[in-house]
Design a protein around this motif. Structure first.
Motif, short mmCIF file in Angstrom:
data_model
loop_
_atom_site.label_atom_id
_atom_site.label_comp_id
_atom_site.label_asym_id
_atom_site.label_seq_id
_atom_site.Cartn_x
_atom_site.Cartn_y
_atom_site.Cartn_z
N SER A 1 0.68 -1.02 0.12
CA SER A 1 0.31 0.18 0.04
C SER A 1 0.54 1.02 0.08
O SER A 1 2.15 1.24 0.74
CB SER A 1 -1.34 0.45 1.23
OG SER A 1 0.49 -0.25 2.40
N ASP A 2 0.24 2.12 -0.85
CA ASP A 2 1.26 3.98 -0.65
C ASP A 2 0.40 4.62 0.36
O ASP A 2 0.48 3.83 1.35
CB ASP A 2 0.76 4.23 -1.78
CG ASP A 2 -0.20 5.39 -2.02
OD1 ASP A 2 -1.30 4.31 -1.10
OD2 ASP A 2 -1.29 5.18 -3.15
N HIS A 3 1.46 5.62 0.33
CA HIS A 3 1.14 6.72 2.00
C HIS A 3 -0.28 6.90 2.14
O HIS A 3 -0.37 7.60 2.79
CB HIS A 3 2.49 7.59 2.17
CG HIS A 3 3.26 7.05 1.61
ND1 HIS A 3 4.43 6.52 3.23
CD2 HIS A 3 5.06 6.60 0.92
CE1 HIS A 3 5.84 6.04 2.36
NE2 HIS A 3 6.13 6.32 1.72
N ASP A 4 -0.83 6.88 0.98
CA ASP A 4 -2.34 6.89 1.37
C ASP A 4 -3.18 5.97 1.68
O ASP A 4 -4.74 6.36 1.19
CB ASP A 4 -2.88 8.02 -0.64
CG ASP A 4 -1.98 9.34 -0.32
OD1 ASP A 4 -2.23 10.06 0.61
OD2 ASP A 4 -1.86 9.44 -2.09
N GLY A 5 -2.78 5.27 1.48
CA GLY A 5 -3.12 4.00 2.20
C GLY A 5 -3.86 3.32 0.84
O GLY A 5 -4.38 1.72 1.26
N ARG A 6 -3.60 4.04 -0.38
CA ARG A 6 -4.04 2.55 -1.96
C ARG A 6 -3.34 1.68 -2.17
O ARG A 6 -2.35 1.94 -1.87
CB ARG A 6 -4.47 3.85 -2.58
CG ARG A 6 -5.41 4.77 -2.31
CD ARG A 6 -4.97 6.00 -3.58
NE ARG A 6 -4.41 6.21 -3.53
CZ ARG A 6 -3.75 7.68 -4.71
NH1 ARG A 6 -4.56 8.40 -4.95
NH2 ARG A 6 -2.22 8.36 -4.63
N PRO A 7 -3.90 0.20 -2.69
CA PRO A 7 -2.90 -0.73 -3.30
C PRO A 7 -2.19 -0.53 -3.83
O PRO A 7 -2.10 1.37 -5.16
CB PRO A 7 -3.93 -0.87 -3.74
CG PRO A 7 -5.65 -1.11 -3.75
CD PRO A 7 -5.28 0.23 -2.93
N LEU A 8 -1.39 -0.97 -4.11
CA LEU A 8 -0.14 -1.01 -5.48
C LEU A 8 1.15 -1.72 -5.57
O LEU A 8 1.66 -2.05 -4.35
CB LEU A 8 1.71 0.77 -4.68
CG LEU A 8 2.47 0.70 -5.37
CD1 LEU A 8 2.20 1.51 -6.00
CD2 LEU A 8 3.36 2.05 -4.09
N SER A 9 1.32 -2.02 -7.04
CA SER A 9 1.93 -2.44 -7.57
C SER A 9 2.97 -2.00 -8.19
O SER A 9 2.89 -1.22 -9.44
CB SER A 9 0.92 -3.64 -7.66
OG SER A 9 0.04 -3.95 -6.50
N LEU A 10 4.12 -2.52 -7.94
CA LEU A 10 4.69 -2.06 -9.26
C LEU A 10 6.28 -3.42 -9.42
O LEU A 10 6.03 -3.80 -8.37
CB LEU A 10 6.38 -1.20 -8.17
CG LEU A 10 5.58 0.25 -7.76
CD1 LEU A 10 6.45 0.98 -7.09
CD2 LEU A 10 5.02 1.00 -9.15
N CYS A 11 6.60 -2.33 -10.34
CA CYS A 11 6.80 -3.65 -11.86
C CYS A 11 8.44 -3.79 -12.07
O CYS A 11 7.53 -2.73 -12.65
CB CYS A 11 6.61 -4.77 -12.38
SG CYS A 11 6.89 -6.64 -12.79
N TRP A 12 10.01 -3.50 -11.78
CA TRP A 12 10.93 -3.65 -12.39
C TRP A 12 11.22 -4.88 -12.96
O TRP A 12 11.74 -5.42 -12.77
CB TRP A 12 12.08 -3.43 -10.98
CG TRP A 12 13.53 -2.83 -11.55
CD1 TRP A 12 13.96 -1.64 -12.06
CD2 TRP A 12 14.48 -3.62 -12.49
NE1 TRP A 12 15.36 -1.75 -12.05
CE2 TRP A 12 15.54 -2.68 -12.45
CE3 TRP A 12 14.36 -5.14 -11.99
CZ2 TRP A 12 16.77 -3.89 -12.62
CZ3 TRP A 12 15.83 -5.48 -12.64
CH2 TRP A 12 16.63 -4.69 -12.55
N GLU A 13 11.60 -4.45 -14.35
CA GLU A 13 11.99 -5.56 -15.21
C GLU A 13 13.19 -5.22 -16.16
O GLU A 13 12.81 -3.73 -16.06
CB GLU A 13 10.86 -5.48 -15.87
CG GLU A 13 9.48 -6.54 -15.83
CD GLU A 13 8.61 -6.42 -16.85
OE1 GLU A 13 7.53 -6.90 -17.16
OE2 GLU A 13 8.32 -5.16 -17.42
N LEU A 14 14.14 -6.22 -16.38
CA LEU A 14 15.82 -5.90 -17.03
C LEU A 14 15.37 -7.07 -18.08
O LEU A 14 14.97 -8.19 -17.85
CB LEU A 14 16.56 -6.31 -16.35
CG LEU A 14 17.68 -5.99 -16.82
CD1 LEU A 14 18.88 -5.84 -15.46
CD2 LEU A 14 18.01 -7.05 -17.61
N VAL A 15 15.69 -6.48 -19.57
CA VAL A 15 16.05 -7.25 -20.60
C VAL A 15 17.20 -7.33 -21.24
O VAL A 15 17.61 -5.98 -21.45
CB VAL A 15 14.48 -6.45 -21.99
CG1 VAL A 15 14.58 -7.63 -22.95
CG2 VAL A 15 13.49 -7.35 -21.18
N ALA A 16 17.41 -8.60 -21.87
CA ALA A 16 19.10 -8.22 -22.07
C ALA A 16 18.90 -8.89 -23.75
O ALA A 16 18.28 -9.91 -23.64
CB ALA A 16 19.79 -9.03 -21.03
#
Length: 387
Positions: A308-323
């Motif tokens: 959850s973020d700092h406003d209490g909302r759901p948060l999903s992040l995806c960091w991706e690397l491609v080679a």
């Protein structure tokens, strides 16, 4: 984070006596790439170390490095290392799943810093036992300077401030279709079908090379199947981020047939019908070599975080690397090169023995991949791309 930064100014300038770096297994799968990069760092002197003097000499001549003939199985390792006058040992010989800390101890006995590329849970976590000794010698002994836990941990550290509460992390790596070394395959097979240690109170029992998931990477990589594997992150990330309830790691190779074969093999092991699959490493490597030309030379990595973020909302992040173009082989090497660079320039003052988490920022690792066919990006993730 979407692009790499050429940051020569912040890397510092080396001066005075050359900072010697002995790369054990220096002509091997990853050691060769590390030697090539270390030899290009101003003020550093690379040593190619291994049992085969001809292979070591050939690489050294090509890179402007020096040669150390050494067999890790023989006594006198500390003396051989000390004779180089070098400051750092990078252990890239592997595999690390069944090794003790003898090489790290020898490096400390020689008065040298120590870094390895281990991704075996017991080995990486066990480095802590040398902490008091390393501190007394004013040296750094660091284990896990690879894609996991060094790069994966750096990604989580970089994104953690965006969350008020971080609940789950899923790390995934898909390699190209190039055949892994026999020792690497043997390490994977050692926990194929066997229960993996729990990674948090919200995780049930997982088994090696089971739990298939499909992740859709950015083009040209596309969708890849991945299977559950055991890595240090399953223990280190909850320790570093106590609010985590779920940590998962999945991995695979470039062709889906590899994942299908691993999944099928895991069942007789899990059911007790195949006590030890490790002897199959040789035949499996031979098959992989025949299939390797069918691959596309692409590999990738993702780190998916939810909370959850700092406003209490759901948060999903995806960091991706491609080679692309098989440049993914450099990714597991980047953290060790970054550590060597920072030690040589005096920018890294950490001392003691520890897993490689918190020692490098994300940019420190990514900077070592500049100029390669490797790119990273961050996006919000609805969860639809991993299923």
């Amino acid at each position: 984070m979407a692009t790499f930064r050429e940051s020569q100014a912040r890397r510092g300038t080396l001066a005075g006596k050359a900072f010697g770096v002995v790369v054990l297994g220096g002509y091997g799968h990853f050691g060769r790439l590390i030697v090539e990069r270390i030899a290009r760092i101003e003020g550093c002197e690379a040593w190619v170390a291994g049992r085969d003097p001809d292979r070591a000499a050939a690489l050294a001549a090509r890179c402007g490095a020096r040669v150390l003939h050494v067999d890790l199985r023989e006594p006198g390792l500390a003396e051989r290392l000390r004779s180089t006058g070098a400051a750092l040992v990078i252990h890239a010989a592997g595999p690390f799943q069944h090794l003790d800390l003898g090489v790290a101890e020898a490096a400390l006995d020689a008065g040298m810093h120590y870094i390895d590329l281990a991704d075996g849970r017991a080995h990486v976590l066990g480095i802590d036992t040398l902490d008091a000794r390393a501190r007394a010698l004013d040296r750094l002994a660091c284990s896990g300077a690879s894609s996991v836990p060094a790069l994966s941990g750096a990604v989580v550290d970089a994104l953690r401030p965006r969350f008020a509460r971080l609940q789950s992390v899923h790390v995934g790596i898909t390699a190209s279709a190039q055949a892994p070394g026999r020792a690497t395959l043997a390490s994977v097979l050692s926990w194929c079908g066997r229960p993996l240690p729990r990674s948090g109170p919200g995780v049930g029992v997982a088994h090696g090379l089971q739990g298939p998931v499909r992740h859709v990477f950015p083009a040209p990589l596309g969708a890849r199947w991945l299977l559950d594997c055991d890595v240090p992150d399953l223990a280190l990330l909850p320790r570093r981020h106590p609010d985590l309830t779920t940590v998962r790691f999945s991995a695979g190779l470039g062709l889906d047939v590899y994942q299908l074969g691993g999944w099928l093999l895991s069942w007789p092991v899990r059911l007790g019908l195949l006590p030890d699959p490790v002897p199959l490493a040789g035949p499996m490597q031979a098959i992989a070599r025949r299939l390797a030309p069918l691959g596309d030379g692409c590999s990738g990595m993702f780190v998916s975080l939810s909370g959850s973020d700092h406003d209490g909302r759901p948060l999903s992040l995806c960091w991706e690397l491609v080679a692309e173009h098989e440049h993914g082989l450099y990714v597991p090497c980047a953290a060790s090169i970054a550590l060597a660079r920072r030690l040589a320039s005096g920018q890294l003052q950490a001392r003691g023995a520890m897993p490689c988490v918190g020692l490098l920022g994300l940019d420190d690792v990514l900077d070592e991949l500049a100029g390669l066919s490797v790119r990273a990006a961050l996006r919000e993730d609805t969860g639809a791309t991993t299923r």
